[in-house]
Design a protein around this motif. Structure first.
Motif, short mmCIF file in Angstrom:
data_model
loop_
_atom_site.label_atom_id
_atom_site.label_comp_id
_atom_site.label_asym_id
_atom_site.label_seq_id
_atom_site.Cartn_x
_atom_site.Cartn_y
_atom_site.Cartn_z
N PHE A 65 34.29 31.97 47.70
CA PHE A 65 34.45 31.91 46.24
C PHE A 65 33.09 32.19 45.62
O PHE A 65 32.11 31.49 45.94
CB PHE A 65 34.96 30.52 45.84
CG PHE A 65 35.40 30.41 44.40
CD1 PHE A 65 36.33 31.27 43.85
CD2 PHE A 65 34.90 29.38 43.59
CE1 PHE A 65 36.76 31.14 42.53
CE2 PHE A 65 35.32 29.24 42.27
CZ PHE A 65 36.25 30.12 41.75
N PHE B 292 37.66 36.47 43.90
CA PHE B 292 38.57 35.37 44.22
C PHE B 292 38.92 34.64 42.93
O PHE B 292 38.13 34.62 41.98
CB PHE B 292 37.90 34.37 45.19
CG PHE B 292 37.66 34.95 46.55
CD1 PHE B 292 38.73 35.21 47.40
CD2 PHE B 292 36.38 35.26 46.99
CE1 PHE B 292 38.51 35.74 48.67
CE2 PHE B 292 36.15 35.79 48.23
CZ PHE B 292 37.21 36.03 49.08
N LYS B 293 40.10 34.02 42.91
CA LYS B 293 40.56 33.32 41.72
C LYS B 293 40.62 31.82 41.97
O LYS B 293 40.63 31.37 43.13
CB LYS B 293 41.97 33.81 41.32
CG LYS B 293 42.08 35.31 41.15
CD LYS B 293 41.28 35.81 39.97
CE LYS B 293 41.56 37.29 39.75
NZ LYS B 293 40.51 37.95 38.97
N LYS C 113 43.18 30.01 41.80
CA LYS C 113 44.35 29.66 42.63
C LYS C 113 44.04 29.82 44.12
O LYS C 113 44.62 29.14 44.95
CB LYS C 113 45.58 30.48 42.22
CG LYS C 113 45.48 31.98 42.43
CD LYS C 113 46.80 32.62 42.05
CE LYS C 113 46.76 34.12 41.95
NZ LYS C 113 46.12 34.88 42.98
N ASP C 114 43.10 30.72 44.46
CA ASP C 114 42.70 30.85 45.86
C ASP C 114 42.02 29.56 46.35
O ASP C 114 42.22 29.12 47.48
CB ASP C 114 41.75 32.04 46.05
CG ASP C 114 42.42 33.36 45.64
OD1 ASP C 114 43.60 33.54 45.97
OD2 ASP C 114 41.76 34.18 44.99
#
Ligand code: SF4
Ligand code: SF4
Length: 327
Positions: free
Chosen positions: A40, A47-48, A50-51
């Motif tokens: 991250f 990357f978000k 939610k990841d």
């Protein structure tokens, strides 16, 4: 092949300099990227949130979080990364101490919003419109983070295991921290990952610092030329070296500038600004109030000078807020 340790980087109320300092690792960044898996890093990788939410708790070996906490979104992300990480490192002065964003704690939130969206001379906003937390148009909703009442350091919001000081931290300190993480040889929790000595002790000009300082005036950097080989404080320019932790390689002093205090205090000092004030102000020669005022006229912004990075953690500020330091 064993999985590489997972590392996350995140920024909160920050200027981007701490992110830049990761890139300043230069070729050593290849060593870091080769040895860890970056899971991250919003400034560089797509990357978000939610990841991160989908990761098992404690699956990230270390999250390095820079920037102070000013908004609900920053607090939410800090709490999420805390949950997912074995180790959280406050990276840089804003995260460790509140930093420059915490100078805003001199004003309450309403005063700041009123100025920014109304009274500032460059603002054209006759309706005094302010951003709404929740708004919508054409069937779409927009939600914005809430601005907290005060700026807080990371450890005033979540448990922090280590800090890497600096504005920004030096590549040398970052590399040492990553190597310590990879080897599993981290010092006790709570350690600031830099030498626990005052900058004066490792300053190349320390031999020219007199045992007893004496001030009849303070000069600002544009008012006179700083001699390149003498203690900057002894020349009457503010240099926070006596109250600031070393480990920065005295980069500012090497550049002929006084230390502005970004490494924060040593472990023996609770309030960096107060420490500097008590050690230096007792060396002001003037005894009469008007003469003292005249000496101090060379420091027109005492809060911005003595608490440039540490107002978020200042004991004085916490006392004024009833000891909470909270939002
Ligand atoms: S510590 Fe300095 S470089 Fe890092 S985010 Fe704060 S102001 Fe920017
Ligand atoms: S006061 Fe500043 S210039 Fe003088 S010895 Fe300390 S760090 Fe160096």
């Amino acid at each position: 092949m064993a999985d590489k340790p997972k590392i996350a980087f995140y920024w909160c109320a920050a200027c981007g300099g701490c992110e830049e300092s990761v890139v300043d690792l230069a070729e050593d960044i290849l060593m870091v990227v080769g040895a860890v898996e970056i899971v991250f890093w919003p400034v560089a990788l797509d990357f978000k949130k939610k990841d991160v939410e989908a990761m098992p708790d404690k699956s990230i070996v270390a999250s390095l979080i820079n920037g102070a906490i000013r908004t609900s979104e920053q607090e939410e992300m800090a709490r999420l990364l805390r949950k997912k990480s074995q180790v959280v490192i406050a990276y840089g002065a804003c995260s460790q101490l509140g930093g420059i964003p915490s100078l805003a704690n001199q004003f309450d939130r309403e005063t700041i919003l009123k100025f920014v969206y109304g009274d500032a001379p460059t603002v054209v906003n006759s309706e005094k419109t302010r951003p709404l937390l929740d708004s919508g148009a054409a069937g779409k909703r927009v939600q914005l983070p809430e601005l907290h009442e005060v700026v807080r350091s990371l450890d005033q919001v979540i448990e922090v295991d280590y800090s890497i000081p600096g504005c920004a931290p030096t590549p040398k300190l970052l590399k040492a921290a990553v190597l310590a993480l990879l080897s599993g040889k981290m010092p006790p929790k709570g350690t600031v990952l830099a030498p626990d000595v005052a900058l004066c002790e490792e300053c190349p000009r320390k031999e020219s610092k007199p045992e007893k300082l004496s001030f009849t005036e303070f000069k600002r950097p544009h008012m006179a030329v700083v001699a390149p080989d003498k203690c900057i404080l002894a020349q009457g320019f503010v240099c926070m070296g006596p109250a600031t932790r070393g480990g920065c390689e005295a980069l500012c002093v090497q550049g002929n500038m006084g230390c502005s205090g970004c490494f924060g205090p040593t472990s023996r000092v609770r309030d960096q600004g107060a420490k500097f004030l008590s050690s230096v102000m007792s060396s002001v020669e003037a005894k009469e109030e008007k003469d003292i005022d005249s000496t101090l006229a060379g420091i027109p912004d005492p809060v911005g000078t003595f608490y440039r990075y540490g107002l978020g953690k200042s004991l004085l500020r916490m006392k004024a807020r009833g000891g909470t330091g909270g939002a």
